[in-house]
Write a protein that holds these residues in place. Structure first.
Motif, PDB file in Angstrom:
ATOM      1  N   GLN A  73      15.774  12.020   5.117  1.00  0.00           N
ATOM      2  CA  GLN A  73      16.768  12.848   4.434  1.00  0.00           C
ATOM      3  C   GLN A  73      17.732  11.993   3.623  1.00  0.00           C
ATOM      4  OE1 GLN A  73      18.405  14.828   7.849  1.00  0.00           O
ATOM      5  NE2 GLN A  73      17.021  16.598   7.685  1.00  0.00           N
ATOM      6  N   ALA A  74      18.039  10.811   4.099  1.00  0.00           N
ATOM      7  CA  ALA A  74      19.003   9.949   3.423  1.00  0.00           C
ATOM      8  C   ALA A  74      18.426   9.259   2.196  1.00  0.00           C
ATOM      9  CB  ALA A  74      19.530   8.897   4.399  1.00  0.00           C
ATOM     10  N   THR A  75      17.127   8.999   2.215  1.00  0.00           N
ATOM     11  CA  THR A  75      16.525   8.207   1.137  1.00  0.00           C
ATOM     12  C   THR A  75      15.633   8.995   0.188  1.00  0.00           C
ATOM     13  OG1 THR A  75      14.604   7.629   2.497  1.00  0.00           O
ATOM     14  CG2 THR A  75      16.523   6.156   2.614  1.00  0.00           C
ATOM     15  N   GLY A  76      15.134  10.144   0.627  1.00  0.00           N
ATOM     16  CA  GLY A  76      14.196  10.896  -0.212  1.00  0.00           C
ATOM     17  C   GLY A  76      12.779  10.365  -0.143  1.00  0.00           C
ATOM     18  N   GLU A 111      16.600  21.899  -6.933  1.00  0.00           N
ATOM     19  CA  GLU A 111      17.443  21.062  -7.793  1.00  0.00           C
ATOM     20  C   GLU A 111      17.011  19.605  -7.731  1.00  0.00           C
ATOM     21  OE1 GLU A 111      22.116  19.608  -8.039  1.00  0.00           O
ATOM     22  OE2 GLU A 111      21.607  21.462  -6.962  1.00  0.00           O
ATOM     23  N   GLU A 112      16.784  19.121  -6.521  1.00  0.00           N
ATOM     24  CA  GLU A 112      16.352  17.742  -6.357  1.00  0.00           C
ATOM     25  C   GLU A 112      14.974  17.513  -6.982  1.00  0.00           C
ATOM     26  OE1 GLU A 112      15.084  14.609  -2.827  1.00  0.00           O
ATOM     27  OE2 GLU A 112      16.241  16.406  -2.311  1.00  0.00           O
ATOM     28  N   ARG A 140      19.793  10.860  -3.579  1.00  0.00           N
ATOM     29  CA  ARG A 140      21.183  10.422  -3.445  1.00  0.00           C
ATOM     30  C   ARG A 140      22.104  11.153  -4.410  1.00  0.00           C
ATOM     31  NH1 ARG A 140      22.012   8.903   1.230  1.00  0.00           N
ATOM     32  NH2 ARG A 140      24.064   8.273   0.441  1.00  0.00           N
ATOM     33  N   ALA A 141      21.562  11.643  -5.521  1.00  0.00           N
ATOM     34  CA  ALA A 141      22.372  12.392  -6.481  1.00  0.00           C
ATOM     35  C   ALA A 141      22.861  13.717  -5.900  1.00  0.00           C
ATOM     36  CB  ALA A 141      21.586  12.656  -7.764  1.00  0.00           C
ATOM     37  N   MET A 142      22.281  14.146  -4.793  1.00  0.00           N
ATOM     38  CA  MET A 142      22.731  15.368  -4.137  1.00  0.00           C
ATOM     39  C   MET A 142      24.040  15.155  -3.387  1.00  0.00           C
ATOM     40  SD  MET A 142      20.363  17.560  -5.010  1.00  0.00           S
ATOM     41  CE  MET A 142      20.235  16.604  -6.556  1.00  0.00           C
ATOM     42  N   LEU A 147      27.352   8.491  -8.809  1.00  0.00           N
ATOM     43  CA  LEU A 147      25.990   8.163  -8.422  1.00  0.00           C
ATOM     44  C   LEU A 147      25.872   6.732  -7.899  1.00  0.00           C
ATOM     45  CD1 LEU A 147      23.090   9.005  -8.126  1.00  0.00           C
ATOM     46  CD2 LEU A 147      22.736   8.586 -10.577  1.00  0.00           C
ATOM     47  N   TRP A 148      26.595   5.791  -8.502  1.00  0.00           N
ATOM     48  CA  TRP A 148      26.515   4.412  -8.020  1.00  0.00           C
ATOM     49  C   TRP A 148      27.046   4.309  -6.595  1.00  0.00           C
ATOM     50  CZ3 TRP A 148      30.833   1.572  -6.615  1.00  0.00           C
ATOM     51  CH2 TRP A 148      32.077   1.988  -7.134  1.00  0.00           C
TER      52      TRP A 148
END
Length: 231
Positions: A73-76, A111-112, A140-142, A147-148
């Motif tokens: 979930q944290a990394t996709g 969305e992702e 991570r954009a979620m 973003l950085w």
């Protein structure tokens, strides 16, 4: 499990958290090889990719420790992909720290998935690293920060370098230095044929700073260290 020691392990056995050498800005310091006592020569592009991965993994460890997310979930990334990254890039980091046995492969929400598809379409052809970063960035954009910061990077410049390296055409289109998350969503809107913005032009927008204001802020690492110092 304590997040701080595990997070430190990433940097002790992967990429050093010290600042890049000003005389050699493209080469990040690498962890010492066993028995050598000095940093080995590594490809600058590879070292930067490892630096970014280490940032993301350190953020993931913190979220795992807090019970906010699993590793996937944290990394996709899928469990198999995460295991490959850890064993290939960070062999001294215990895979068990990421509790992969408790994680499941999670399909991205709409969305992702749209953002992931946009990035994959702009990724360097045939480059597995670019495809991997597309999945990581979309996930991570979620999150709610710049973003950085979502990626755990030191600053916006590192994100700009990452995007220019792995998504050069997409990055080159940000000619007005728009905030990267805003820019990605604008590109997504244009690809889907609609716009979330009602202003006739950026120059006439009353919320200009929301898209083009400074992204300079404290890194997540600095926040963590400040919390530790205060406590």
């Amino acid at each position: 499990m304590s997040g701080q020691p595990q997070e430190g392990t990433i940097w002790k056995t992967g990429i050093s958290r010290s600042a890049p050498n000003p005389s050699c800005p493209d080469r990040l310091p690498h962890a010492q090889s066993r028995g050598i006592g000095q940093w080995p020569f590594i490809d600058p592009a590879v070292s930067f990719d490892e630096h970014v991965l280490a940032c993301v993994l350190a953020r993931a460890l913190k979220e795992i420790d807090r019970g906010e997310a699993t590793a996937t979930q944290a990394t996709g990334l899928k469990r198999a992909d995460l295991r490959d990254v850890l064993t290939d890039r960070f062999p001294d980091v215990p895979v068990s720290a990421f509790a992969l046995e408790a994680a499941t492969d999670v399909e991205p929400a709409m969305e992702e998935q749209l953002l992931r598809d946009l990035l994959l379409a702009q990724a360097r052809p045939g480059d597995p690293a670019s495809a991997r970063f597309a999945k990581i960035i979309a996930r991570r954009a979620m999150r709610d920060d710049h973003l950085w910061q979502d990626l755990g990077l030191f600053n916006r410049a590192e994100l700009s370098r990452l995007l220019a390296t792995h998504f050069p055409t997409l990055a080159a289109g940000n000619t007005r230095n728009m905030k990267w998350k805003k820019y990605l969503y604008r590109m997504l809107c244009e690809a889907e044929g609609f716009s979330l913005c009602t202003a006739p032009s950026c120059g006439q927008c009353c919320d200009f700073e929301s898209c083009f204001g400074s992204e300079e802020d404290e890194s997540c690492l600095a926040r963590s260290r400040n919390d530790i110092d205060l406590n």
